[in-house]
Design a protein around this motif. Structure first.
Motif, PDB file in Angstrom:
ATOM      1  N   ARG A 145      46.583  41.446  48.823  1.00 54.73           N
ATOM      2  CA  ARG A 145      47.944  41.746  48.379  1.00 54.73           C
ATOM      3  C   ARG A 145      48.903  40.611  48.699  1.00 54.73           C
ATOM      4  O   ARG A 145      49.807  40.296  47.906  1.00 54.73           O
ATOM      5  CB  ARG A 145      48.418  43.048  49.053  1.00 54.73           C
ATOM      6  CG  ARG A 145      49.837  43.476  48.640  1.00 54.73           C
ATOM      7  CD  ARG A 145      49.860  43.756  47.142  1.00 54.73           C
ATOM      8  NE  ARG A 145      51.178  44.164  46.664  1.00 54.73           N
ATOM      9  CZ  ARG A 145      52.124  43.309  46.277  1.00 54.73           C
ATOM     10  NH1 ARG A 145      51.906  42.008  46.384  1.00 54.73           N
ATOM     11  NH2 ARG A 145      53.282  43.751  45.829  1.00 54.73           N
TER      12      ARG A 145
ATOM     13  N   LEU B  88      45.191  47.231  43.593  1.00 54.73           N
ATOM     14  CA  LEU B  88      43.741  46.995  43.601  1.00 54.73           C
ATOM     15  C   LEU B  88      43.390  45.523  43.806  1.00 54.73           C
ATOM     16  O   LEU B  88      42.228  45.142  43.672  1.00 54.73           O
ATOM     17  CB  LEU B  88      43.123  47.482  42.281  1.00 54.73           C
ATOM     18  CG  LEU B  88      43.227  48.983  42.006  1.00 54.73           C
ATOM     19  CD1 LEU B  88      42.538  49.333  40.689  1.00 54.73           C
ATOM     20  CD2 LEU B  88      42.645  49.804  43.152  1.00 54.73           C
ATOM     21  N   SER B  89      44.347  44.717  44.137  1.00 53.61           N
ATOM     22  CA  SER B  89      44.095  43.286  44.278  1.00 53.61           C
ATOM     23  C   SER B  89      43.288  42.984  45.536  1.00 53.61           C
ATOM     24  O   SER B  89      43.395  43.701  46.543  1.00 53.61           O
ATOM     25  CB  SER B  89      45.411  42.517  44.318  1.00 53.61           C
ATOM     26  OG  SER B  89      46.074  42.616  43.074  1.00 53.61           O
ATOM     27  N   PRO B  90      42.476  41.931  45.513  1.00 55.80           N
ATOM     28  CA  PRO B  90      41.661  41.594  46.691  1.00 55.80           C
ATOM     29  C   PRO B  90      42.513  41.280  47.919  1.00 55.80           C
ATOM     30  O   PRO B  90      42.185  41.681  49.031  1.00 55.80           O
ATOM     31  CB  PRO B  90      40.875  40.358  46.235  1.00 55.80           C
ATOM     32  CG  PRO B  90      40.893  40.402  44.750  1.00 55.80           C
ATOM     33  CD  PRO B  90      42.180  41.053  44.365  1.00 55.80           C
TER      34      PRO B  90
ATOM     35  N   ARG C 222      43.588  42.826  38.992  1.00 59.58           N
ATOM     36  CA  ARG C 222      42.468  42.523  39.892  1.00 59.58           C
ATOM     37  C   ARG C 222      41.534  41.507  39.249  1.00 59.58           C
ATOM     38  O   ARG C 222      41.034  40.600  39.926  1.00 59.58           O
ATOM     39  CB  ARG C 222      41.705  43.808  40.252  1.00 59.58           C
ATOM     40  CG  ARG C 222      40.507  43.538  41.165  1.00 59.58           C
ATOM     41  CD  ARG C 222      39.886  44.818  41.722  1.00 59.58           C
ATOM     42  NE  ARG C 222      38.689  44.526  42.510  1.00 59.58           N
ATOM     43  CZ  ARG C 222      38.686  44.115  43.763  1.00 59.58           C
ATOM     44  NH1 ARG C 222      39.829  43.937  44.398  1.00 59.58           N
ATOM     45  NH2 ARG C 222      37.566  43.871  44.404  1.00 59.58           N
TER      46      ARG C 222
ATOM     47  N   ILE D   2      36.749  49.272  47.326  1.00 61.31           N
ATOM     48  CA  ILE D   2      37.044  47.887  47.681  1.00 61.31           C
ATOM     49  C   ILE D   2      37.048  47.724  49.196  1.00 61.31           C
ATOM     50  O   ILE D   2      36.417  46.815  49.751  1.00 61.31           O
ATOM     51  CB  ILE D   2      38.393  47.458  47.076  1.00 61.31           C
ATOM     52  CG1 ILE D   2      38.323  47.437  45.547  1.00 61.31           C
ATOM     53  CG2 ILE D   2      38.813  46.089  47.608  1.00 61.31           C
ATOM     54  CD1 ILE D   2      39.674  47.354  44.876  1.00 61.31           C
TER      55      ILE D   2
ATOM     56  N   ARG E  13      40.224  51.834  45.288  1.00 65.35           N
ATOM     57  CA  ARG E  13      40.719  51.171  46.497  1.00 65.35           C
ATOM     58  C   ARG E  13      39.784  51.441  47.680  1.00 65.35           C
ATOM     59  O   ARG E  13      39.501  50.546  48.486  1.00 65.35           O
ATOM     60  CB  ARG E  13      42.124  51.645  46.806  1.00 65.35           C
ATOM     61  CG  ARG E  13      42.819  50.941  47.982  1.00 65.35           C
ATOM     62  CD  ARG E  13      43.166  49.508  47.628  1.00 65.35           C
ATOM     63  NE  ARG E  13      42.339  48.542  48.301  1.00 65.35           N
ATOM     64  CZ  ARG E  13      42.428  47.233  48.086  1.00 65.35           C
ATOM     65  NH1 ARG E  13      43.309  46.758  47.204  1.00 65.35           N
ATOM     66  NH2 ARG E  13      41.645  46.400  48.720  1.00 65.35           N
TER      67      ARG E  13
ATOM     68  N   TYR F  63      50.025  45.786  42.433  1.00 65.89           N
ATOM     69  CA  TYR F  63      48.842  45.044  42.871  1.00 65.89           C
ATOM     70  C   TYR F  63      47.992  45.875  43.832  1.00 65.89           C
ATOM     71  O   TYR F  63      47.329  45.336  44.716  1.00 65.89           O
ATOM     72  CB  TYR F  63      49.261  43.730  43.541  1.00 65.89           C
ATOM     73  CG  TYR F  63      49.988  42.797  42.607  1.00 65.89           C
ATOM     74  CD1 TYR F  63      49.298  42.079  41.634  1.00 65.89           C
ATOM     75  CD2 TYR F  63      51.363  42.638  42.684  1.00 65.89           C
ATOM     76  CE1 TYR F  63      49.956  41.223  40.760  1.00 65.89           C
ATOM     77  CE2 TYR F  63      52.037  41.785  41.815  1.00 65.89           C
ATOM     78  CZ  TYR F  63      51.323  41.081  40.865  1.00 65.89           C
ATOM     79  OH  TYR F  63      51.985  40.238  40.000  1.00 65.89           O
TER      80      TYR F  63
ATOM     81  N   GLU G 117      49.279  37.688  46.085  1.00 66.73           N
ATOM     82  CA  GLU G 117      49.798  37.924  44.742  1.00 66.73           C
ATOM     83  C   GLU G 117      51.248  37.436  44.608  1.00 66.73           C
ATOM     84  O   GLU G 117      52.017  37.480  45.574  1.00 66.73           O
ATOM     85  CB  GLU G 117      49.730  39.418  44.407  1.00 66.73           C
ATOM     86  CG  GLU G 117      48.326  39.961  44.283  1.00 66.73           C
ATOM     87  CD  GLU G 117      47.596  39.474  43.040  1.00 66.73           C
ATOM     88  OE1 GLU G 117      48.176  38.695  42.264  1.00 66.73           O
ATOM     89  OE2 GLU G 117      46.435  39.882  42.850  1.00 66.73           O
TER      90      GLU G 117
ATOM     91  N   ARG H 103      46.517  47.706  37.045  1.00 67.47           N
ATOM     92  CA  ARG H 103      45.962  47.246  38.333  1.00 67.47           C
ATOM     93  C   ARG H 103      44.586  46.616  38.147  1.00 67.47           C
ATOM     94  O   ARG H 103      44.243  45.636  38.799  1.00 67.47           O
ATOM     95  CB  ARG H 103      45.850  48.413  39.314  1.00 67.47           C
ATOM     96  CG  ARG H 103      47.146  48.781  40.021  1.00 67.47           C
ATOM     97  CD  ARG H 103      48.006  49.656  39.180  1.00 67.47           C
ATOM     98  NE  ARG H 103      49.184  50.140  39.907  1.00 67.47           N
ATOM     99  CZ  ARG H 103      50.302  50.502  39.307  1.00 67.47           C
ATOM    100  NH1 ARG H 103      50.405  50.461  37.985  1.00 67.47           N
ATOM    101  NH2 ARG H 103      51.329  50.923  40.009  1.00 67.47           N
ATOM    102  N   CYS H 104      43.800  47.209  37.248  1.00 67.44           N
ATOM    103  CA  CYS H 104      42.464  46.671  36.958  1.00 67.44           C
ATOM    104  C   CYS H 104      42.560  45.253  36.390  1.00 67.44           C
ATOM    105  O   CYS H 104      41.849  44.347  36.822  1.00 67.44           O
ATOM    106  CB  CYS H 104      41.754  47.606  35.982  1.00 67.44           C
ATOM    107  SG  CYS H 104      40.143  47.045  35.405  1.00 67.44           S
TER     108      CYS H 104
ATOM    109  N   THR I 211      35.507  44.162  38.265  1.00 62.77           N
ATOM    110  CA  THR I 211      35.991  44.754  37.027  1.00 62.77           C
ATOM    111  C   THR I 211      35.036  44.364  35.906  1.00 62.77           C
ATOM    112  O   THR I 211      34.234  43.431  36.069  1.00 62.77           O
ATOM    113  CB  THR I 211      37.392  44.228  36.703  1.00 62.77           C
ATOM    114  OG1 THR I 211      37.301  42.798  36.543  1.00 62.77           O
ATOM    115  CG2 THR I 211      38.383  44.564  37.813  1.00 62.77           C
TER     116      THR I 211
END
Length: 416
Positions: A217, A213-215, A261, A122, A119, A211, A220, A257-258, A390
Motif C-alpha cells: 500500500r 488489494l495492492s502488494p 493490483r 494475499i 486480501r 488500493y 502506491e 482493485r484487481c 490476477t
C-alpha cells in the motif's frame, strides 16, 4: 522441483464444485479439450450423474466426493496440476482450498470477486505460494476478466506504438444480456460484501481503499479521490460516447482493485498516473439520467446499509430467490464492454471485448475453462511469476490469444 512433480501428475484439472451451475458448464467445456479432469464435490451420486451427461472419454473421469474435507482437498491438490474452484462465497469456502493447493503444489483458479477473501489470501498465502512455485489466480470469470484483460490490452497497444503510459482509463459495460439473471455466485458475493462491510470499521476501511488489494500500500501513488460509483455523461469518458449516460457498475467495487493490483504486480507498466474507473451504460433516452441516479443510489445504499437489512432476513432467503438456469438458458445472452484510455503522450485508445452466452454462466465457463487450459497446456509460455496473482499478471498475452481462438472478441483501436 515443483514443476517436475506437476508434470507427472495423473490429473490435469480438478474441478471442485463440479455439480453447480457454472461447474457443470465448465466440465462440459473441458470435456471437449482432451484434458484429464477429476470431478470433485460433496456427493458421489451427483458427481456420477454429471459424468454420465458428458461426451466420450469424459465419462471415465474420476469423481472425488467429500471434497469439502481438508484431508480430501489435500490429497486432490497433490494429484492435480490445477485445482479450479467454483464453490462460493469464497470467504466461507475458499481458504482451505487455497491452503491445500499451496501445500500440494497445485495451481489454483476461482471466480472470486470478494475483496476481503482475496486480501486474506494475499496476506496468508502470497509468499508461501511464490516460494512453492504455485500460481493462485482469482477472478477468472465474467465479473473480472474483461476488466483486467482489456486494460492489459490497452497497455500492450500503447507500448507497441510508443505513445506512453496510461492515465485516465474507464471501463464501460455497454451491454449485458442475461438469459437467467445474476448468477448465484455473483449474488453470494454481493451478500457477503454487504455483511462484511457493516459494523466493522477495519473492514469498512479496506473496502473503501482503492488500493486495498495492492502488494504494498505504501508504494502506491496518491492520486486523490477515485470513486467507485459515479454519475457521468458519456462525453466525459470519450467523445465517441456523446449522448450516453453512465452509472456506477456494481463489480467496480472489486474490479478496480484487481486492475490496480495487476499494475503493481507487473511493476507499474500502466504508469504511476494511472487512474481507473468502471461504469455501466444507461443508454441515451430521456429516462437515462434518472436510471443512472437510481442505480447509483442502489449500489451505494447496498454497500453501506445492506448489511443491516440482511441481519433482519432469515438466513438463505436472498439466495433462495435466485432462479436456477434451464438447460438451454446459459447459452443465450452475451455482453460487450469498451475501455477507453488516454496516454501520457496524448494518444487515445479503446479496447473492446465481447462474448456470447449468459455472462454469469456460459460465458464465464469459457473464461474459466480457458484459464485452466492455459495453466495445463501453455504453462511453459507463461512468465515466471508466482504467488497470489490476477488473470493478466499470471497469464496476460497467452490468455488473450486463447480467448480469441475460443470465440471471445478482443480488439484495440487507436482513436487519436
Amino acid at each position: 522441483m515443483g514443476e517436475t512433480r506437476r508434470d507427472v501428475r495423473e490429473i490435469d484439472v480438478a474441478l471442485y464444485g463440479a455439480t453447480g451451475a457454472v461447474g457443470r458448464l465448465t466440465a462440459a467445456y473441458l470435456a471437449r479439450a482432451g484434458v484429464r479432469v477429476a470431478l470433485a464435490g460433496r456427493s458421489a451420486d451427483r458427481l456420477d450423474a454429471l459424468r454420465q451427461t458428458l461426451p466420450g472419454d469424459a465419462r471415465s473421469w474420476p469423481v472425488v466426493d467429500g471434497a469439502d474435507r481438508p484431508d480430501v482437498l489435500r490429497a486432490l491438490a497433490g494429484r492435480a496440476r490445477v485445482v479450479v474452484s467454483t464453490v462460493g462465497p469464497y470467504a466461507a469456502h475458499g481458504l482451505p482450498v487455497v491452503a491445500a493447493c499451496v501445500a500440494g503444489g497445485a495451481d489454483y483458479l476461482d471466480l472470486a470477486a470478494e475483496v476481503p477473501f482475496v486480501r486474506r489470501c494475499i496476506d496468508g498465502f502470497h509468499q508461501p505460494a511464490a516460494e512453492a512455485g504455485v500460481r493462485i489466480v482469482h477472478s477468472c470469470g465474467f465479473d473480472s476478466i474483461p476488466s483486467d484483460l482489456s486494460v492489459y490490452a490497452l497497455h500492450r497497444a500503447a507500448a507497441a506504438d510508443g505513445t506512453g503510459q496510461l492515465t485516465d482509463t474507464t471501463f464501460v459495460l455497454r451491454s449485458a444480456t442475461y438469459a437467467i439473471g445474476f448468477s448465484r455466485g455473483t449474488v453470494d458475493t454481493m451478500v457477503e460484501l454487504m455483511r462484511s462491510g457493516f459494523g466493522d470499521p477495519g473492514m469498512r476501511a479496506l473496502l473503501d481503499d482503492p488500493y486495498g488489494l495492492s502488494p504494498r500500500r505504501d508504494a502506491e501513488p496518491e492520486l486523490g479521490p477515485q470513486p467507485d460509483v459515479s454519475l457521468r455523461r458519456g462525453e466525459e469518458i470519450a467523445p465517441e460516447l456523446a449522448g450516453l449516460w453512465t452509472s456506477g457498475y456494481l463489480m467496480a467495487l472489486y474490479n478496480t482493485r484487481c486492475v490496480r493490483r495487476t499494475n503493481a504486480l507487473l511493476g507499474w507498466p500502466y504508469g504511476r498516473r494511472f487512474r481507473y474507473a468502471e461504469t455501466a451504460s444507461m443508454g441515451s433516452s430521456p429516462a437515462a439520467p434518472a436510471m443512472a441516479m437510481m442505480t447509483n443510489a442502489t449500489i451505494t445504499g447496498a454497500a453501506r446499509l445492506g448489511g443491516a437489512y440482511l441481519r433482519l432476513m432469515p438466513p438463505g432467503l436472498v439466495e433462495s430467490l435466485i432462479p436456477r438456469p434451464a438447460d438451454d438458458g446459459p447459452s443465450r445472452g452475451g455482453y460487450l464492454v469498451e475501455t477507453y484510455t488516454t496516454t501520457t503522450r496524448g494518444a487515445r485508445y479503446v479496447a473492446s471485448m465481447a462474448q456470447r452466452g449468459d455472462p454469469g454462466y456460459a460465458a464465464t465457463a469459457v473464461l474459466l475453462g480457458e484459464s485452466a487450459l492455459v495453466l495445463v497446456t501453455d504453462r511453459d509460455r507463461l512468465p515466471e511469476r508466482f504467488g497470489v496473482l490476477t488473470p493478466a499478471a499470471a497469464m496476460g498475452d497467452v490468455l488473450l490469444n486463447r480467448l480469441a481462438a475460443a470465440g471471445v472478441t478482443v480488439r484495440t483501436a487507436r482513436l487519436r
